[in-house]
Design a protein around this motif. Structure first.
Motif, short mmCIF file in Angstrom:
data_model
loop_
_atom_site.label_atom_id
_atom_site.label_comp_id
_atom_site.label_asym_id
_atom_site.label_seq_id
_atom_site.Cartn_x
_atom_site.Cartn_y
_atom_site.Cartn_z
N UNK A 37 -2.82 -13.24 -2.71
CA UNK A 37 -4.28 -13.01 -2.77
C UNK A 37 -4.78 -12.47 -1.42
N UNK A 38 -4.28 -13.07 -0.31
CA UNK A 38 -4.67 -12.60 1.03
C UNK A 38 -4.28 -11.13 1.22
N UNK A 39 -3.08 -10.80 0.74
CA UNK A 39 -2.61 -9.41 0.88
C UNK A 39 -3.60 -8.45 0.21
N UNK A 40 -4.01 -8.81 -1.02
CA UNK A 40 -4.97 -7.99 -1.75
C UNK A 40 -6.29 -7.85 -1.01
N UNK A 41 -6.77 -9.00 -0.47
CA UNK A 41 -8.06 -8.97 0.25
C UNK A 41 -7.96 -8.12 1.52
N UNK A 42 -6.84 -8.27 2.22
CA UNK A 42 -6.69 -7.51 3.48
C UNK A 42 -6.66 -6.01 3.18
N UNK A 43 -5.86 -5.64 2.20
CA UNK A 43 -5.76 -4.21 1.86
C UNK A 43 -7.07 -3.72 1.24
N UNK A 44 -7.86 -4.65 0.70
CA UNK A 44 -9.16 -4.29 0.15
C UNK A 44 -10.24 -4.18 1.22
N UNK A 99 10.99 -10.12 14.19
CA UNK A 99 11.11 -10.58 12.79
C UNK A 99 11.23 -9.37 11.85
N UNK A 100 12.01 -9.55 10.78
CA UNK A 100 12.14 -8.53 9.74
C UNK A 100 10.76 -8.31 9.11
N UNK A 101 10.44 -7.07 8.71
CA UNK A 101 9.10 -6.80 8.20
C UNK A 101 9.09 -5.57 7.30
N UNK A 102 8.01 -5.42 6.56
CA UNK A 102 7.70 -4.16 5.89
C UNK A 102 6.18 -3.97 5.93
N UNK A 103 5.76 -2.71 5.85
CA UNK A 103 4.34 -2.39 5.93
C UNK A 103 3.86 -1.84 4.59
N UNK A 104 2.67 -2.27 4.16
CA UNK A 104 2.13 -1.85 2.86
C UNK A 104 0.69 -1.37 3.00
N UNK A 105 0.29 -0.52 2.03
CA UNK A 105 -1.10 -0.06 1.95
C UNK A 105 -1.62 -0.38 0.55
N UNK A 106 -2.89 -0.03 0.29
CA UNK A 106 -3.47 -0.32 -1.03
C UNK A 106 -2.63 0.32 -2.13
N UNK A 107 -2.03 1.45 -1.86
CA UNK A 107 -1.21 2.13 -2.88
C UNK A 107 0.10 1.41 -3.17
N UNK A 108 0.54 0.55 -2.23
CA UNK A 108 1.83 -0.12 -2.43
C UNK A 108 1.65 -1.65 -2.50
N UNK A 109 0.47 -2.07 -2.99
CA UNK A 109 0.18 -3.50 -3.12
C UNK A 109 1.25 -4.22 -3.96
N UNK A 110 1.63 -3.59 -5.08
CA UNK A 110 2.63 -4.23 -5.97
C UNK A 110 3.96 -4.44 -5.24
#
Ligand code: AMP
Ligand code: GLY
Length: 429
Positions: A170-177, A122-133
């Motif tokens: 919201x899940x993305x924020x919680x996971x990165x948090x 599957x197509x994807x991208x990876x993010x960290x707390x710095x790239x939440x937006x």
């Protein structure tokens, strides 16, 4: 030779049974094992995350082969420890080194590997707390359902699939948090693949490979694939829709480029690769790699292996797997898992198990079991015990497995009653 197998589940009981049948096996130790493995070898109380302790045992007991069941010791580098310790480096290890184990230990690493070797996923991208937006913006470009994955090992809980965009954000924020600790310091957002899942197992020495039978597991606790995720509530092998044509696609598009990719990147990989696949309208896509056998897939795959597995393991460790062929029982295997009441949430241990009577062509594999003070058999985990039947057809295998499972009792025992039913429907249509 003397062989040490690490692990304590149904997977290890199934592997132990095959190892014990081998002409090459003089003495089999299992660490820590369960009440089932104690009947095919000798259980030893070792802390499998303490490599020095494992190494000392290996030297003291003249062990020549180490077979690693679960992923954690591999991800933590047990194969490297053996390779780099002069007194241990002659020991044959079945299981990849740390670099190869990253295929399971880091989903971002696995995805990047697939991209480099043009393996369908599957197509994807990876993010960290710095790239939440940026992560939220990427979610805006996708259609529901949204797939969020913690990069690291999160005890099988690190994947969230969400239909609502705002909730997914919201899940993305919680996971990165820090929802899954350091495992979700990086989060992958993936395109949703719709299709039927199956697993394919490969044994490789890093250059050559053998494809083991396919299998399908049943992950949810409830019938009709509902409720919480579990370690797996049953399995079937082979998968009826994984016919010759589909398996050829899997081999050409996924297995070959994976093994070639490992060799090109000089990753010393000697062990199992478990490829989690989605069959999307006849085309295979990789969902994940694991660097070990599946549990409970092993409980339906291993009983079908007619080859001497220690012979396969020796050639895996020596890099001569091209000398081996695989002989497989053509019958279907059906495995039904029985679990403790309450699992996968809180459950009690220490319930007395009655096993019933053994019958031909049905094996009983122990998962979370142990012996009590009076040698009575006790539950000792969430997944407790499973039955695997071999028969000419899937309906027959299911019937035999369920009949045997019905004889096994303890207070609070639960099993799904619909293992394999989805496949029967596909076969009819
Ligand atoms: P994983 O831990 O990567 O195996 O993911 C756990 C489960 O989530 C898989 O067994 C699939 O059922 C599901 N899953 C993971 N990735 C996807 C995806 N891209 N599309 C659809 N389902 C997925
Ligand atoms: N049954 C899935 C796994 O072993 O990861």
């Amino acid at each position: 030779m003397n062989i040490l197998l690490l692990g304590s589940g149904g997977r290890e009981h199934a592997i132990a049974c095959k190892i014990a049948q081998s002409a090459h096996c003089k003495k089999l130790y299992i660490a820590p094992g369960n009440a089932g493995t104690a009947a095919v070898g000798e259980n030893v109380m070792l802390n499998t995350s303490d490599f020095e302790e494992v190494g000392r045992f290996v030297l003291d007991h003249h062990v020549e082969m180490l077979v690693v069941g679960p992923e954690a010791p591999l991800v933590d580098g047990i194969a490297d420890y053996f390779a780099e310790t002069p007194a241990l480096h002659q020991v044959m290890v079945v299981g990849p080194r740390k670099e190869g184990a990253r295929l399971e230990g880091s989903k971002d690493y696995a995805k990047a590997f697939m991209m480099r070797h043009k393996i369908p996923t599957a197509r994807y991208q990876t993010f960290t707390a710095d790239t939440l937006k940026e992560g939220e913006a990427f979610l805006d470009t996708l259609k529901a359902p949204y797939v969020l994955k913690a990069d690291g090992l999160a005890a099988g809980k690190g994947v969230l699939i969400e239909n609502d965009l705002a909730t997914a954000k919201a899940h993305l924020g919680e996971m990165l948090g820090g929802k899954f600790g350091s495992a979700s310091a990086s989060v992958l957002i993936e395109e949703y693949l719709s299709g039927i899942e199956l697993s394919v197992f490969v044994l490789t020495d890093g250059r050559h490979y053998l494809m083991l039978p396919s299998a399908k597991d049943y992950k949810r606790i409830g019938e009709g694939d509902t409720g919480l995720n579990t370690g797996g509530m049953g399995s079937i092998s082979p998968v009826p829709f994984a016919d010759k044509e589909f398996m050829k696609k899997v081999e050409d598009r996924i297995v070959k480029p994976t093994v070639r990719g490992l060799a090109e990147e000089k990753i010393d990989y000697r062990g199992f690769i478990f490829v989690g696949l989605m069959n999307c309208a006849g085309d295979p896509y990789v969902i994940e790699y694991n660097v070990r056998m599946g549990d409970p897939e092993t409980e339906s795959v291993f009983p079908r292996l007619k080859s001497d597995v220690v012979e396969l393991f020796i050639n895996t460790a020596r890099g001569t797997l091209d000398r081996c062929t695989l002989s497989v029982d053509q019958r279907t295997a059906a495995c039904v898992m029985m679990v403790a009441g309450g699992y996968p949430e809180s459950y009690e241990k220490g319930k007395v198990i009655t096993l019933g009577t053994d019958v031909d062509d049905v094996q009983v594999f122990h998962c979370g079991t142990k012996r009590g003070k009076e040698d009575e058999l006790l539950t000792n985990g969430g997944r407790v015990i499973c039955t695997t039947a071999l028969a000419a057809t899937l309906p027959e295998a299911l019937m035999k497995s369920y009949n045997r499972a019905a004889e096994i009792e303890w207070e609070g025992k639960y099993n799904r009653r619909d293992i394999g039913q989805d496949l029967l429907k596909i076969m009819v249509n």
